[in-house]
Structures are given as structure tokens and as C-alpha cells.
Design an enzyme around this catalytic site. Structure first.
Site, PDB file in Angstrom:
ATOM      1  N   HIS A 132       0.812  -1.223   0.000  1.00 18.94           N
ATOM      2  CA  HIS A 132       0.000   0.000   0.000  1.00 18.94           C
ATOM      3  C   HIS A 132       0.849   1.279   0.000  1.00 18.94           C
ATOM      4  CE1 HIS A 132      -3.656  -2.230   0.432  1.00 18.94           C
ATOM      5  NE2 HIS A 132      -3.351  -2.709   1.623  1.00 18.94           N
ATOM      6  N   ASP A 169      -2.763 -10.744  -2.324  1.00 16.57           N
ATOM      7  CA  ASP A 169      -3.327 -10.212  -1.073  1.00 16.57           C
ATOM      8  C   ASP A 169      -4.803  -9.844  -1.310  1.00 16.57           C
ATOM      9  OD1 ASP A 169      -2.147  -8.742   1.643  1.00 16.57           O
ATOM     10  OD2 ASP A 169      -3.876  -7.690   0.809  1.00 16.57           O
ATOM     11  N   HIS A 171      -6.264  -7.271  -0.612  1.00 15.56           N
ATOM     12  CA  HIS A 171      -6.416  -5.839  -0.922  1.00 15.56           C
ATOM     13  C   HIS A 171      -5.596  -5.453  -2.138  1.00 15.56           C
ATOM     14  CE1 HIS A 171      -7.017  -6.418   3.470  1.00 15.56           C
ATOM     15  NE2 HIS A 171      -8.129  -5.783   3.161  1.00 15.56           N
ATOM     16  N   ASP A 258      -4.558 -12.558   3.564  1.00 17.01           N
ATOM     17  CA  ASP A 258      -5.714 -12.047   4.308  1.00 17.01           C
ATOM     18  C   ASP A 258      -7.048 -12.231   3.582  1.00 17.01           C
ATOM     19  OD1 ASP A 258      -4.852 -10.240   2.426  1.00 17.01           O
ATOM     20  OD2 ASP A 258      -4.688  -8.540   3.798  1.00 17.01           O
TER      21      ASP A 258
HETATM   22 ZN   LIG Z   1      -4.189  -7.019   2.658  1.00 12.30          ZN
END
Ligand SMILES: [Zn+2]
Length: 322
Positions: A132, A169, A171, A258
Site C-alpha cells: 500500500h 493479497d 487488498h 488475508d
Molecule cells: Zn491485505
């Protein structure tokens, strides 16, 4: 033991020193501890070799992040601040140095692959995570973009120009996308929960890169509740074709766990077993397209029950014979 020999894990106990303040912050040292607990009692026990990471080279770091941002990050840690910009990004005095080590881990792994005599599988078991963080922004527990730094290192040090990144991931890795948005040499593919429902709210399928990089970003946005079948279909229908067309010189996996059904950080519902299939696909692609040059770098994964077994089965998949 497979022909890859022991799995090489780039790891240091110093990664445990990044203290996110206790309480209910999910990105904790316990994440790495549960990974080791699983690995030490599972089928890979006795078939693991630890490689010691080194801090990221300054010039390499500055090929991804701005000098001003690096300075602010260092200063925030050394002056005793508890966060960088947002409470998600908790820091302690040690965090800056730990992040430099986390960002440098892939250098150790890539050096090993490039100089090793035999094929190997390398996993960077690191924290803080990175996907991120943007050139001048900490976000979502991430400070330095470990995967982007790995891509630059492979290009700069070994001339592996065409880098394929698969980010699985839960995200979207907004930082990786931002850094390589206009770069046709780095193909970023992310499979994540649809941005309408998920942090950080980026990663729509119509975002495909811009300028010279148009067509070198692929976002695969899954609705909440998506599970193994949707991921495997996306890998076979979309990712396999993209990588074949791109013909990479090397592959980096942004390995986040995740999206597991037990993990509260997303609405996705992957099984533990799925990570073995993802590992197997990546392993086959690495052997077909780039002589085994594949490095996996830990991103998210916050369920302390699911993370260890998920990493273990992923590494098992990486080591399967094609
Ligand atoms: Zn994540």
C-alpha cells in the site's frame, strides 16, 4: 526433498521489533511467530534454510520513494512519534530500521537466486508489509514498498528488465500500481476484493495503466464471498494469458494471505488449500518463462489461526515439481 533443495526463507528476528503498540492493531510480530510455529512442526520442517537480510541500499530505496518522504519517516520514528500520517501506520523507535531491513530482504533473496548453483524457492518472511505504500505515502500498515523495491533491484542489479508481479493479497496494492503505472517493463496483476467493498478503494478493472504503461496493469476485482473457484478461474483465464504474452524475465509474488475465510480483514473466503494451488501455478510459470526466477514477499495475513498453515501450504506448492 524436491529438486529445489531447502526452501530459502529470508528472515531476521529484528522484524519482531517493529512495535505497533499492542491493543487491537492487527499487524503484529505474532504474525511472523505463527508462521514459524507452523513451519517448524509441518512437512517443511528440516527442509528450510534461513537467509539473513540486509538493509536496503540507499540508492535503490530512492529509486522508489522520495527523499523527503524517507526523511519524514526516519524523523518520525527517531523523535518518538507513534504514527506516520494515520493511526493505521503505527511506528516505534525501531520501525525505520526494521522497514529498511524488510525492504532489503528481497536483495538477499534475489542475489541467492542469481548466484545459486541449483534452482531454489525463496520466501521473504518480513514485516512491515509494503504494497500500500506509495512513493511518498505510508498507508495501510505499509511504509516502504518492498515489492516495488525488489522489482527495481532485479532490473538494476541483474538487468532482468521485464518483471511480472502477481499480488494475491485480499487488498489492491495501490502502491505498486502507482509506482509502475506508466512503466511497460513491469506488469502488475492484482487479484483482490472489489474496491467498492474493500480498502483502499482502488483497483478497478478499468484501470489498466497509463501512458507507455497502458495495458501493463491488470486488476481482477472479486465480489465479497469469492472463493477458490473464482481465483483459479481468474488465474487460468486471465493471468496465464497475460504472463505468456508478457514473457517476463522474473516474477515477484506479493504474497498476502488475508483473503482467507478466517481472516476478518476482507470479505473474501479462500481456503487454506487455495494457497497451495497459487504456489503451484507460480512455480510452473517461473520455470516455463524465466528459469525459475521467482521471489515471494509476504504482504498481509492477519488471522493468527490461518496465516501459518496458509504460508506453509503455499511454500509446499512452490516446491512441487512441474
Ligand atoms: Zn491485505
Amino acid at each position: 526433498m524436491s529438486r529445489f533443495g531447502p526452501v530459502k526463507i529470508v528472515y531476521s528476528d529484528r522484524f519482531l521489533l517493529h512495535d505497533t503498540g499492542g491493543g487491537d492493531h492487527p499487524e503484529t510480530a505474532a504474525r511472523l511467530e505463527v508462521i514459524w510455529r507452523s513451519l517448524k512442526k509441518g512437512p517443511l520442517a528440516g527442509n528450510i534454510e534461513i537467509l539473513e537480510p540486509r538493509q536496503v541500499d540507499r540508492g535503490l530505496l530512492l529509486s522508489v520513494h522520495t527523499e523527503d518522504y524517507i526523511f519524514r519517516f526516519e524523523e518520525a520514528c527517531l523523535s518518538g512519534m507513534e504514527m506516520l500520517g494515520h493511526p493505521d501506520n503505527r511506528i516505534c523507535y525501531e520501525s525505520y530500521n526494521v522497514a529498511l531491513l524488510s525492504a532489503g530482504a528481497s536483495q538477499t533473496g534475489i542475489d541467492f537466486l542469481e548466484k545459486g548453483q541449483a534452482p531454489s524457492r525463496v520466501f521473504c518472511c518480513i514485516r512491515p508489509p509494503g504494497h500500500h505504500s506509495e512513493a511518498a505515502l505510508a498507508l495501510g500498515f505499509c511504509f516502504l514498498n518492498n515489492v516495488a523495491i525488489a522489482a527495481k533491484y532485479w532490473q538494476q542489479q541483474y538487468g532482468r528488465q521485464r518483471v511480472f508481479i502477481l499480488d494475491f493479497d485480499a487488498h489492491h496494492g495501490n502502491g505498486i500500481q502507482e509506482i509502475f503505472d506508466e512503466d511497460p517493463d513491469v506488469f502488475y496483476v492484482s487479484i483482490h476484493e472489489h474496491p467498492t467493498f474493500s480498502f483502499p478503494g482502488t483497483g478497478y478493472e478499468e484501470d489498466r495503466g497509463s501512458g507507455a504503461g497502458d495495458g501493463y496493469t491488470m486488476n481482477i476485482a472479486l465480489p465479497p464471498g469469492s472463493s477458490d473457484a473464482e481465483v483459479l478461474k481468474a488465474m487460468e483465464d486471465k493471468v496465464a494469458g497475460a504472463i505468456e504474452e508478457f514473457q517476463p524475465d522474473c516474477i515477484i509474488a506479493a504474497a498476502g494471505f488475508d483473503a482467507h475465510e478466517y481472516d476478518d480483514m476482507s470479505g473474501l473466503a479462500y481456503s487454506t488449500r487455495l494457497y497451495g494451488h497459487i504456489g503451484r501455478h507460480l512455480s510452473a510459470w517461473a520455470d516455463i518463462y524465466c528459469d525459475g526466477r521467482l521471489v515471494s514477499i509476504l504482504e498481509g495475513g492477519y488471522s493468527l489461526d490461518a496465516l501459518g498453515p496458509s504460508v506453509e501450504i503455499y511454500l509446499g506448492g512452490l516446491c512441487l515439481e512441474a
